[in-house]
Design a protein around this motif. Structure first.
Motif, PDB file in Angstrom:
ATOM      1  N   CYS A 138       0.824  -1.210   0.000  1.00  0.00           N
ATOM      2  CA  CYS A 138       0.000   0.000   0.000  1.00  0.00           C
ATOM      3  C   CYS A 138       0.860   1.262   0.000  1.00  0.00           C
ATOM      4  O   CYS A 138       0.406   2.325  -0.420  1.00  0.00           O
ATOM      5  CB  CYS A 138      -0.960   0.008   1.190  1.00  0.00           C
ATOM      6  SG  CYS A 138      -0.166   0.034   2.809  1.00  0.00           S
ATOM      7  N   ARG A 139       2.101   1.164   0.431  1.00  0.00           N
ATOM      8  CA  ARG A 139       2.999   2.320   0.473  1.00  0.00           C
ATOM      9  C   ARG A 139       3.867   2.428  -0.782  1.00  0.00           C
ATOM     10  O   ARG A 139       4.773   3.250  -0.837  1.00  0.00           O
ATOM     11  CB  ARG A 139       3.890   2.238   1.708  1.00  0.00           C
ATOM     12  CG  ARG A 139       3.089   2.324   2.990  1.00  0.00           C
ATOM     13  CD  ARG A 139       3.976   2.141   4.194  1.00  0.00           C
ATOM     14  NE  ARG A 139       3.197   2.072   5.417  1.00  0.00           N
ATOM     15  CZ  ARG A 139       3.003   3.097   6.220  1.00  0.00           C
ATOM     16  NH1 ARG A 139       3.509   4.269   5.942  1.00  0.00           N
ATOM     17  NH2 ARG A 139       2.283   2.948   7.314  1.00  0.00           N
ATOM     18  N   MET A 140       3.602   1.581  -1.786  1.00  0.00           N
ATOM     19  CA  MET A 140       4.375   1.591  -3.029  1.00  0.00           C
ATOM     20  C   MET A 140       3.477   1.938  -4.218  1.00  0.00           C
ATOM     21  O   MET A 140       2.267   1.703  -4.173  1.00  0.00           O
ATOM     22  CB  MET A 140       4.980   0.215  -3.294  1.00  0.00           C
ATOM     23  CG  MET A 140       5.923  -0.283  -2.260  1.00  0.00           C
ATOM     24  SD  MET A 140       6.594  -1.850  -2.846  1.00  0.00           S
ATOM     25  CE  MET A 140       6.622  -2.780  -1.338  1.00  0.00           C
ATOM     26  N   GLU A 141       4.077   2.449  -5.297  1.00  0.00           N
ATOM     27  CA  GLU A 141       3.334   2.639  -6.541  1.00  0.00           C
ATOM     28  C   GLU A 141       2.897   1.270  -7.046  1.00  0.00           C
ATOM     29  O   GLU A 141       3.635   0.298  -6.904  1.00  0.00           O
ATOM     30  CB  GLU A 141       4.213   3.311  -7.595  1.00  0.00           C
ATOM     31  CG  GLU A 141       4.398   4.785  -7.394  1.00  0.00           C
ATOM     32  CD  GLU A 141       5.182   5.422  -8.533  1.00  0.00           C
ATOM     33  OE1 GLU A 141       5.685   4.705  -9.418  1.00  0.00           O
ATOM     34  OE2 GLU A 141       5.290   6.646  -8.523  1.00  0.00           O
ATOM     35  N   ASP A 153      -2.811 -11.282  -7.226  1.00  0.00           N
ATOM     36  CA  ASP A 153      -2.412  -9.878  -7.234  1.00  0.00           C
ATOM     37  C   ASP A 153      -2.879  -9.156  -5.975  1.00  0.00           C
ATOM     38  O   ASP A 153      -3.928  -9.475  -5.415  1.00  0.00           O
ATOM     39  CB  ASP A 153      -3.011  -9.157  -8.448  1.00  0.00           C
ATOM     40  CG  ASP A 153      -2.457  -9.694  -9.753  1.00  0.00           C
ATOM     41  OD1 ASP A 153      -1.333 -10.216  -9.743  1.00  0.00           O
ATOM     42  OD2 ASP A 153      -3.144  -9.578 -10.773  1.00  0.00           O
ATOM     43  N   TYR A 154      -2.114  -8.155  -5.571  1.00  0.00           N
ATOM     44  CA  TYR A 154      -2.534  -7.283  -4.481  1.00  0.00           C
ATOM     45  C   TYR A 154      -3.526  -6.282  -5.060  1.00  0.00           C
ATOM     46  O   TYR A 154      -3.251  -5.610  -6.045  1.00  0.00           O
ATOM     47  CB  TYR A 154      -1.336  -6.540  -3.889  1.00  0.00           C
ATOM     48  CG  TYR A 154      -1.738  -5.476  -2.897  1.00  0.00           C
ATOM     49  CD1 TYR A 154      -2.163  -5.827  -1.629  1.00  0.00           C
ATOM     50  CD2 TYR A 154      -1.724  -4.132  -3.233  1.00  0.00           C
ATOM     51  CE1 TYR A 154      -2.545  -4.864  -0.712  1.00  0.00           C
ATOM     52  CE2 TYR A 154      -2.106  -3.159  -2.324  1.00  0.00           C
ATOM     53  CZ  TYR A 154      -2.514  -3.539  -1.066  1.00  0.00           C
ATOM     54  OH  TYR A 154      -2.907  -2.583  -0.170  1.00  0.00           O
ATOM     55  N   ASP A 155      -4.711  -6.188  -4.480  1.00  0.00           N
ATOM     56  CA  ASP A 155      -5.718  -5.253  -4.997  1.00  0.00           C
ATOM     57  C   ASP A 155      -6.265  -4.345  -3.894  1.00  0.00           C
ATOM     58  O   ASP A 155      -7.372  -3.831  -4.000  1.00  0.00           O
ATOM     59  CB  ASP A 155      -6.849  -5.997  -5.698  1.00  0.00           C
ATOM     60  CG  ASP A 155      -7.592  -6.960  -4.777  1.00  0.00           C
ATOM     61  OD1 ASP A 155      -7.145  -7.142  -3.625  1.00  0.00           O
ATOM     62  OD2 ASP A 155      -8.601  -7.532  -5.205  1.00  0.00           O
ATOM     63  N   GLY A 156      -5.492  -4.123  -2.866  1.00  0.00           N
ATOM     64  CA  GLY A 156      -5.930  -3.264  -1.767  1.00  0.00           C
ATOM     65  C   GLY A 156      -5.662  -1.793  -2.033  1.00  0.00           C
ATOM     66  O   GLY A 156      -5.326  -1.387  -3.148  1.00  0.00           O
ATOM     67  N   ALA A 176     -10.068  11.630   3.300  1.00  0.00           N
ATOM     68  CA  ALA A 176      -9.127  10.688   3.909  1.00  0.00           C
ATOM     69  C   ALA A 176      -9.895   9.607   4.653  1.00  0.00           C
ATOM     70  O   ALA A 176     -10.946   9.856   5.240  1.00  0.00           O
ATOM     71  CB  ALA A 176      -8.205  11.424   4.876  1.00  0.00           C
ATOM     72  N   ARG A 177      -9.373   8.386   4.607  1.00  0.00           N
ATOM     73  CA  ARG A 177      -9.971   7.258   5.330  1.00  0.00           C
ATOM     74  C   ARG A 177      -8.869   6.269   5.694  1.00  0.00           C
ATOM     75  O   ARG A 177      -7.725   6.419   5.281  1.00  0.00           O
ATOM     76  CB  ARG A 177     -11.068   6.588   4.515  1.00  0.00           C
ATOM     77  CG  ARG A 177     -10.609   5.939   3.224  1.00  0.00           C
ATOM     78  CD  ARG A 177     -11.775   5.231   2.528  1.00  0.00           C
ATOM     79  NE  ARG A 177     -11.386   4.711   1.238  1.00  0.00           N
ATOM     80  CZ  ARG A 177     -10.824   3.520   1.044  1.00  0.00           C
ATOM     81  NH1 ARG A 177     -10.577   2.736   2.073  1.00  0.00           N
ATOM     82  NH2 ARG A 177     -10.484   3.113  -0.171  1.00  0.00           N
ATOM     83  N   ALA A 178      -9.221   5.244   6.466  1.00  0.00           N
ATOM     84  CA  ALA A 178      -8.236   4.252   6.903  1.00  0.00           C
ATOM     85  C   ALA A 178      -7.899   3.303   5.757  1.00  0.00           C
ATOM     86  O   ALA A 178      -8.792   2.821   5.054  1.00  0.00           O
ATOM     87  CB  ALA A 178      -8.777   3.461   8.082  1.00  0.00           C
ATOM     88  N   CYS A 179      -6.626   3.059   5.554  1.00  0.00           N
ATOM     89  CA  CYS A 179      -6.149   2.114   4.539  1.00  0.00           C
ATOM     90  C   CYS A 179      -6.580   0.704   4.953  1.00  0.00           C
ATOM     91  O   CYS A 179      -6.430   0.324   6.109  1.00  0.00           O
ATOM     92  CB  CYS A 179      -4.631   2.199   4.426  1.00  0.00           C
ATOM     93  SG  CYS A 179      -3.900   0.946   3.360  1.00  0.00           S
ATOM     94  N   ASN A 180      -7.099  -0.094   3.994  1.00  0.00           N
ATOM     95  CA  ASN A 180      -7.543  -1.453   4.331  1.00  0.00           C
ATOM     96  C   ASN A 180      -6.383  -2.430   4.499  1.00  0.00           C
ATOM     97  O   ASN A 180      -6.589  -3.582   4.826  1.00  0.00           O
ATOM     98  CB  ASN A 180      -8.556  -1.980   3.312  1.00  0.00           C
ATOM     99  CG  ASN A 180      -7.976  -2.146   1.921  1.00  0.00           C
ATOM    100  OD1 ASN A 180      -6.777  -2.062   1.699  1.00  0.00           O
ATOM    101  ND2 ASN A 180      -8.843  -2.387   0.951  1.00  0.00           N
ATOM    102  N   CYS A 182      -2.854  -1.240   5.941  1.00  0.00           N
ATOM    103  CA  CYS A 182      -2.051  -0.894   7.122  1.00  0.00           C
ATOM    104  C   CYS A 182      -2.839  -0.151   8.197  1.00  0.00           C
ATOM    105  O   CYS A 182      -2.372  -0.010   9.321  1.00  0.00           O
ATOM    106  CB  CYS A 182      -0.843  -0.060   6.707  1.00  0.00           C
ATOM    107  SG  CYS A 182      -1.263   1.581   6.091  1.00  0.00           S
ATOM    108  N   GLY A 183      -4.034   0.361   7.878  1.00  0.00           N
ATOM    109  CA  GLY A 183      -4.862   1.044   8.866  1.00  0.00           C
ATOM    110  C   GLY A 183      -4.570   2.524   9.035  1.00  0.00           C
ATOM    111  O   GLY A 183      -5.255   3.204   9.788  1.00  0.00           O
ATOM    112  N   LEU A 184      -3.569   3.053   8.325  1.00  0.00           N
ATOM    113  CA  LEU A 184      -3.219   4.469   8.425  1.00  0.00           C
ATOM    114  C   LEU A 184      -4.341   5.320   7.821  1.00  0.00           C
ATOM    115  O   LEU A 184      -4.834   5.023   6.739  1.00  0.00           O
ATOM    116  CB  LEU A 184      -1.910   4.726   7.671  1.00  0.00           C
ATOM    117  CG  LEU A 184      -1.396   6.161   7.663  1.00  0.00           C
ATOM    118  CD1 LEU A 184      -0.916   6.563   9.042  1.00  0.00           C
ATOM    119  CD2 LEU A 184      -0.279   6.291   6.647  1.00  0.00           C
ATOM    120  N   VAL A 185      -4.775   6.356   8.527  1.00  0.00           N
ATOM    121  CA  VAL A 185      -5.800   7.258   8.012  1.00  0.00           C
ATOM    122  C   VAL A 185      -5.100   8.331   7.184  1.00  0.00           C
ATOM    123  O   VAL A 185      -4.337   9.142   7.708  1.00  0.00           O
ATOM    124  CB  VAL A 185      -6.617   7.898   9.153  1.00  0.00           C
ATOM    125  CG1 VAL A 185      -7.633   8.890   8.596  1.00  0.00           C
ATOM    126  CG2 VAL A 185      -7.319   6.832   9.974  1.00  0.00           C
TER     127      VAL A 185
END
Length: 200
Positions: A138-141, A153-156, A176-180, A182-185
């Motif tokens: 989730c933190r990568m392109e 495949d990762y589809d999050g 903004a919302r919580a990432c499914n 890592c949970g980071l808002v």
């Protein structure tokens, strides 16, 4: 006591419903026309219409049950966690690594990769579904090789860390919302920008 009537013996069960599936060009099992529908149960046999499906019902019944069993088995295998590889052995190429050589180790799934496998697009991907060797997807392109190492495949959600110029604001969801993953808002990429093929 069971009573059978002639209608119960000679009238066949109704066929399974059809599901529209336009993922590729395929031919009807009966008439060889273009077949946009698949059997809803086995999801393999293709038909052009309900009429052709009804005509093929008796012939298809046995293979449908077999294919359903195979589909269930494949799903079970795909969802089962793989065995942890033995320590000191590369999971990618199966080579034993001697002293003085380094192995990359994923602490979550136990995947180990030697130097040549670590840089390979598929052998350098561990079994974790949402990260690779501890680096969260989730933190990568988005990239086409972001998988769980076994083809899924990762589809999050995605919110890549910016290095240099920030991404244009139209790429992000408005709120903004919580990432499914890592949970980071934070502000997340819109769905169309999560597709890895947009980035090529």
């Amino acid at each position: 006591m069971v009573i059978l009537t002639l209608a119960a013996i000679y009238l066949p069960d109704p066929p399974h419903p059809l599901v529209e599936d336009r993922c590729g060009f395929a031919f009807c099992e009966v008439c060889m026309k273009e077949a946009p529908y698949t059997c809803a149960d086995c999801r393999t046999t293709r038909y052009c219409s309900a009429r052709c499906q009804s005509a093929d019902r008796r012939a298809h019944q046995r293979s449908c049950k077999i294919q359903q069993s195979l589909n269930e088995m494949n799903t079970r295998i795909a969802l089962a966690p793989p065995k942890r590889p033995p320590l000191g052995q590369c999971t990618g190429c199966n080579a034993k690594v001697g002293e003085g050589r380094r192995l990359a180790l994923c602490k979550e799934c136990g995947y180990q990769a030697c130097g040549s496998c670590e840089s390979h697009y598929s052998r350098g991907t561990c079994y974790c579904p949402n990260s690779n060797f501890g680096k969260q997807y989730c933190r990568m392109e988005p990239r086409w090789f972001h998988t769980n190492g076994r083809g899924r495949d990762y589809d999050g959600d995605r919110h890549p860390e910016t290095i240099g110029e920030p991404y244009p604001s139209e790429m992000y969801e408005p709120v903004a919302r919580a990432c499914n993953n890592c949970g980071l808002v934070t502000k997340l990429f819109k769905k169309e920008y999560r597709d890895p093929w947009v980035w090529h």
